[in-house]
Design an enzyme around this catalytic site. Structure first.
Site, PDB file in Angstrom:
ATOM      1  CG  ASP A  53      39.707  94.128  19.572  1.00 29.85           C
ATOM      2  OD1 ASP A  53      38.736  94.876  19.730  1.00 29.85           O
ATOM      3  OD2 ASP A  53      39.609  92.888  19.596  1.00 29.85           O
ATOM      4  NE  ARG A  59      37.561  89.397  17.266  1.00 26.60           N
ATOM      5  CZ  ARG A  59      38.847  89.212  16.967  1.00 26.60           C
ATOM      6  NH1 ARG A  59      39.186  88.733  15.794  1.00 26.60           N
ATOM      7  NH2 ARG A  59      39.792  89.508  17.841  1.00 26.60           N
ATOM      8  CG  ASP A  60      31.659  87.668  19.047  1.00 24.90           C
ATOM      9  OD1 ASP A  60      32.862  87.742  18.678  1.00 24.90           O
ATOM     10  OD2 ASP A  60      31.122  86.593  19.379  1.00 24.90           O
ATOM     11  CD  GLU A  61      37.991  90.636  20.934  1.00 22.02           C
ATOM     12  OE1 GLU A  61      38.967  90.755  21.675  1.00 22.02           O
ATOM     13  OE2 GLU A  61      37.927  89.815  19.991  1.00 22.02           O
ATOM     14  CG  ASP A  79      45.287  95.718  20.295  1.00 23.57           C
ATOM     15  OD1 ASP A  79      45.275  95.059  21.350  1.00 23.57           O
ATOM     16  OD2 ASP A  79      44.957  95.238  19.201  1.00 23.57           O
ATOM     17  CD1 TRP A 119      46.190  93.895  26.498  1.00 24.18           C
ATOM     18  CD2 TRP A 119      48.294  93.189  26.227  1.00 24.18           C
ATOM     19  NE1 TRP A 119      46.247  93.180  25.322  1.00 24.18           N
ATOM     20  CE2 TRP A 119      47.524  92.736  25.131  1.00 24.18           C
ATOM     21  CE3 TRP A 119      49.650  92.864  26.250  1.00 24.18           C
ATOM     22  CZ2 TRP A 119      48.060  91.971  24.088  1.00 24.18           C
ATOM     23  CZ3 TRP A 119      50.188  92.104  25.220  1.00 24.18           C
ATOM     24  CH2 TRP A 119      49.408  91.669  24.156  1.00 24.18           C
ATOM     25  CD  GLU A 151      42.891  89.169  15.869  1.00 26.72           C
ATOM     26  OE1 GLU A 151      42.859  89.156  17.112  1.00 26.72           O
ATOM     27  OE2 GLU A 151      41.920  88.826  15.166  1.00 26.72           O
ATOM     28  CG  HIS A 200      43.367  93.430  15.065  1.00 28.27           C
ATOM     29  ND1 HIS A 200      42.079  92.964  15.094  1.00 28.27           N
ATOM     30  CD2 HIS A 200      43.856  93.250  16.314  1.00 28.27           C
ATOM     31  CE1 HIS A 200      41.799  92.512  16.304  1.00 28.27           C
ATOM     32  NE2 HIS A 200      42.856  92.681  17.065  1.00 28.27           N
TER      33      HIS A 200
END
Length: 758
Positions: free
Chosen positions: A347, A351-353, A360, A421, A632, A653
C-alpha cells in the site's frame, strides 16, 4: 529436484542482529576442470551472498517476503566464474520481513526468533563428478559492520568494523562462533516465480539547505524508494545520522506520516574514506535530514546519492499527451507503482505498514500490467494469496497475511470474506490473463477463484444481496472524516453486492476459458441471482440506494443494469458529477471506474473535466502541490502546506492512480480486444482540450503504438500493429476497420455530431 544436503543454519551468537556465516572448502581433486557450478540460496530473514569475495548476484532483499509458514522462495545462481580450488562462501543476514518489524503495533519476529541462512553449492566437473557442499554445522558465524537493521527503522553501520577479510581464504576467525541447525521443512522451499529486487537507478540530490530550525535538509526532487549511498570522510567514531521523509511541513522534515517508523540510518565513521550503503532496509522519501556531516552543504551534495530499488520489472507501457499536468500525473502513477512493487505489492513504502493490501491491487492490477511486465510478479503474489486463503478460509486483506498475527483495534472484527479486498483472488488473475493471454494464471488460481466465489455465495441473504460481515466499502471517500475512512456515502452492502456480481461473472468467464462447463454454469447462475437481488433490493425507478457517484459507477461498469436503467444511471451519475463541480466524490471502490462509467453512458467530456480538475479533491490537485507520486488521500497535504491530520496519510499510494487504465484505453486509444493483445482495439476519444496523445505498449507480439493529433477540422491517427496481431480501428463518424500488422495512418473529419446526452 536433486536431494538436498544443505540445512538452515543460525549463528550461536546474535552479533547485533546482523550476523555473517562463512565456510571455506577445497574442490575435489582428480576430476578435471569445473564445467559449471550453481549456488542455491535462501534465508529466514534477508541475505547477501559472496563466493571468493565477489557477490553472486546484484539482487537485494533476497529472498523477499512470502507466506513463510508454507512457502519460502529460493534463488539459484550460476557461480561457475567465481569458483576456485580453495573457495570461500560468505552469507550476510538481516532481519528483513522475517524477524523485523511488521505492522503498526510494533510487532517483531512474527515468523521466528532466529535468522538462518541456506546455501547449497553444486560443482560439476568435466568427468561427470558432482561435488555438493551445503550449509551445515561445520560453518562459522561472526559479526558484521551492521549494528542494527530494520526495514521500518533503518540500518546502523560502523565503518570501524568493516572489512572483507572474512571472504578470503585462511581468514583468522578470532571472535567468531559456531552455528546450529534450524529445523525447516524442505517442502516449504520452492523456486521464486517473481523477479528479484534490484537497484534500478541512482538519483542525485538537487538542493541542500538549512531549515528554519537550523537542520540540514536535502531534496532529491522525486519521491522514491530505496536508500542513500554515502561517501564521507571524518573523524573516527563520529556518527552521520540520516532521517528520511516524503514531504516537508512548514520548512521542516514532515515525519508524522511515518507514525512509529524511524526511517533513520546511522553511519559511524572510521577516520578514512568511508562508503556506506544500507541494503538491509529501505525508505520511502524525497527529503532527508542530515546530522553530524563533517563538511559543508556542497560536500553533502557531492557525497550522497539515492539508490532506487524495485522488483526487476521491464517497462512496457508509455503515455504522453499535449497536457503537461496530465503527463506529470501519469509519471506520478509510474513512480507510485515502482515504489510499491518492492517484492510485494504494498500500500505504501514509508510508514509502519508496507503491507500487501489486496484491495489496492484489485483495482490497480490492469494499470500495473500495462506499465510493466508484471506477469510473474503478480503470479508469485497470487500463489501466496491462494496459500493464505486456503489456511484462513477466506482471502486475507493483506498478502502475505501478517495481519493474522496483529492485535486489531478495539471493536474491529477479524475480516473474513470482503468485497474488493477479497476480490483480488479473481480480479487480479483476470487482469493478468487479459494483459498477457497466458492461461497459466487462470489455471493456477482457479481453485482460489472458485473458493472466493463460493465464500461470497455463503455470505448472501436468501434474496441474493450481501449484507453480512465486515466491509471496507468505498474506502477513503473524500467526504468521510479523516479518522473514519470507512464512513462513505455509498452503502457498503450495495458496494459489496455489486462487486459480488462482477466477481461471479469473471469466475464464470475464467471457467469458460478453462473449459470447465460445470463451474461456468455455477458462477453464471450465482451472478444471475445477485443481479436479481440487487434489482429487487437496491434499485427503484432508476435510483440506486445511497444515490451517490460510486454506486452508479459500479452498477454501470459491472454491467448489472438493463438498458433503461443504464441510461438513467448514466444521467444521474453525470448530474452528481456536475453537482460536485467535477471534483472527486468517490473512494477506493468508485474512483478506478468512474471515468469509464461516464464514458460508457455518453458523458465523455464530464470524464475529462473530472480528470483535469485541479481543485481538491482531484487527481491534479496533488500535481499542483508539487507531488511526484500519487497520494493516499486526495488532501494528504492541505493547501496551506500542513499534512492531513488523519493517522493514515501516505504520499505514495498507487490505488487512486488506477485511472491510468482509462487514460491508456480512452485517451490513448489502445486496449486489448482479445487477451494478450492478439486483437487490439484502437479507439482514441479526444477531449478536454487535448490536441495529441501518444501511447505505446510492448505486447507479447511486439510493440503496439497509437498516436493521434487534432486540428479544428480533422483527427489524424497513426497506429502500429505488431506482427501476428490485428487491430480494430474505431474512429468517430466512421465504420470499424480491421487493420493488419504494420504501421498505418488515417485522417477523419471532426464533425461534432456525437454530442453528449444531457
Amino acid at each position: 529436484m536433486p536431494d538436498r544436503v544443505a540445512r538452515f543454519i543460525a549463528p550461536d551468537e546474535e552479533f547485533d542482529g546482523a550476523p555473517r556465516l562463512r565456510r571455506q572448502i577445497e574442490l575435489d581433486a582428480g576430476h578435471g576442470p569445473v564445467q559449471r557450478a550453481s549456488l542455491l540460496v535462501t534465508a529466514l530473514g534477508i541475505c547477501e551472498v559472496w563466493v571468493n569475495g565477489r557477490p553472486v548476484s546484484d539482487e537485494v532483499l533476497t529472498p523477499g517476503w512470502s507466506a513463510y509458514e508454507w512457502r519460502l522462495r529460493t534463488r539459484e545462481h550460476d557461480v561457475t566464474a567465481l569458483i576456485e580450488q580453495t573457495t570461500v562462501i560468505g552469507i550476510a543476514l538481516g532481519n528483513g520481513w522475517y524477524r523485523g518489524r511488521i505492522g503498526w503495533d510494533g510487532d517483531r519476529a512474527l515468523y521466528g526468533a532466529e535468522l538462518a541462512g541456506f546455501a547449497e553449492l553444486r560443482v560439476h566437473f568435466s568427468d561427470g563428478h558432482e561435488q555438493v557442499i551445503g550449509t551445515d554445522g561445520s560453518w562459522t558465524s561472526g559479526p558484521s559492520a551492521t549494528t542494527a537493521n530494520d526495514l521500518y527503522d533503518g540500518q546502523s553501520i560502523d565503518a570501524r568494523r568493516h572489512g572483507d577479510a572474512w571472504l578470503a581464504a585462511d581468514f583468522d576467525a578470532y571472535g567468531w562462533a559456531g552455528v546450529h541447525i534450524v529445523d525447516v521443512d524442505d517442502e516449504t522451499l520452492e523456486p521464486a516465480i517473481a523477479p528479484p529486487v534490484r537497484r534500478h537507478e541512482h538519483v542525485g540530490p538537487v538542493r541542500a539547505w538549512l531549515s528554519p530550525a537550523g537542520r540540514t535538509l536535502v531534496d532529491f526532487g522525486q519521491n522514491l524508494v530505496g536508500w542513500l549511498r554515502v561517501s564521507v570522510r571524518g573523524e573516527a567514531g563520529e556518527v552521520v545520522t540520516i532521517r528520511h521523509a516524503e514531504v516537508l511541513e512548514h520548512g521542516e522534515l514532515g515525519t508524522r506520516p511515518l507514525r512509529s517508523a524511524q526511517a533513520t540510518d546511522r553511519f559511524t565513521l572510521s577516520g578514512g574514506d568511508d562508503e556506506f550503503e544500507p541494503t538491509f532496509t529501505f525508505h520511502g522519501f524525497r527529503y532527508v535530514e542530515v546530522d553530524g556531516w563533517p563538511g559543508d552543504l556542497d560536500s553533502i551534495l557531492g557525497g550522497i546519492t539515492a539508490v532506487v530499488v524495485m522488483s526487476d520489472l521491464r517497462r512496457t507501457g508509455w503515455f504522453r499527451t499535449s497536457n503537461d499536468m496530465l503527463n506529470r500525473l501519469h509519471e506520478n502513477i509510474v513512480w507510485g507503482m515502482r515504489g510499491n512493487f518492492v517484492d510485494v505489492p504494498t500500500d505504501c513504502p514509508q510508514r509502519d505498514e508496507r503491507l500487501g493490501w489486496t484491495g489496492d491491487l484489485s483495482v490497480f492490477a490492469p494499470t500495473a500490467a500495462f506499465l510493466y511486465d508484471a506477469q510473474d510478479f503478480l503470479r508469485d503474489w497470487l500463489r501466496d494469496l491462494a496459500i493464505e486463503q486456503s489456511h484462513k478460509g477466506a482471502v486475507p486483506i493483506v498478502v502475505p497475511d501478517a495481519e493474522k498475527y496483529f492485535t486489531l483495534p478495539e471493536g474491529m472484527p477479524q475480516p473474513g470474506t470482503t468485497a474488493i479486498w477479497g476480490d483480488a483472488a479473481v480480479w487480479v488473475p483476470w487482469a493478468v490473463w487479459t494483459a498477457y493471454g497466458d492461461r497459466r494464471v487462470l489455471a493456477d488460481q482457479f481453485d482460489s477463484m472458485m473458493a472466493h466465489a463460493r465464500a461470497i455465495e455463503a455470505m448472501l441473504e436468501p434474496g441474493g444481496i450481501w449484507t453480512s460481515g465486515f466491509q471496507f466499502g468505498d474506502w477513503l471517500d473524500p467526504d468521510a472524516p479523516p479518522e473514519a475512512p470507512f464512513r462513505s456515502k455509498a452503502d457498503p452492502h450495495v458496494v459489496a453486492t455489486l462487486c459480488a456480481f462482477r466477481t461471479a461473472g469473471l469466475v464464470a468467464a475464467a471457467a469458460e476459458v478453462l473449459g470447465d462447463v460445470s463451474a461456468r454454469d455455477e458462477c453464471a447462475a450465482l451472478a444471475s441471482r445477485i443481479r436479481e437481488g440487487f434489482a429487487a433490493e437496491y434499485l427503484r425507478d432508476g435510483v440506486i440506494e445511497s444515490d451517490c457517484t460510486t454506486v452508479y459507477t459500479l452498477a454501470i461498469v459491472f454491467g448489472v443494469l438493463d438498458d433503461d436503467d443504464l441510461a438513467a444511471a448514466g444521467k444521474r451519475l453525470a448530474a452528481l458529477v456536475r453537482a460536485s463541480g467535477h471534483r472527486i466524490s468517490t473512494g477506493f471502490a468508485g474512483t478506478p471506474f468512474i471515468a469509464d462509467a461516464l464514458t460508457l453512458t455518453g458523458h465523455l467530456e464530464d470524464a475529462y473535466r473530472l480528470l483535469l480538475q485541479t481543485e481538491c479533491p482531484s487527481w491534479l490537485y496533488a500535481v499542483t502541490m508539487g507531488a511526484t507520486t500519487v497520494w493516499e488521500r486526495w488532501d494528504s497535504m492541505l493547501p496551506d502546506g500542513t499534512i492531513n491530520p488523519g493517522g493514515m496519510t501516505s504520499f505514495n499510494h498507487y490505488a487512486l492512480g488506477s485511472v491510468a487504465d482509462w487514460m491508456h484505453r480512452t485517451i490513448g486509444g489502445l486496449a486489448a480486444l482479445d487477451p494478450g493483445y492478439e486483437r487490439l482495439l484502437v479507439a482514441p476519444r479526444p477531449g478536454g482540450g487535448l490536441t495529441w496523445a501518444h501511447t505505446e505498449l510492448d505486447t507479447r507480439r511486439g510493440r503496439a503504438s497509437v498516436r493521434w493529433e487534432t486540428d479544428p477540422r480533422a483527427m489524424t491517427v497513426e497506429l502500429t500493429v505488431p506482427d501476428g496481431a490485428e487491430a480494430v480501428l474505431r474512429l468517430p463518424g466512421t465504420a470499424d476497420e480491421v487493420i493488419p500488422a504494420g504501421t498505418h495512418r488515417r485522417t477523419v473529419p471532426i464533425t461534432h455530431d456525437d454530442k453528449e446526452s444531457s
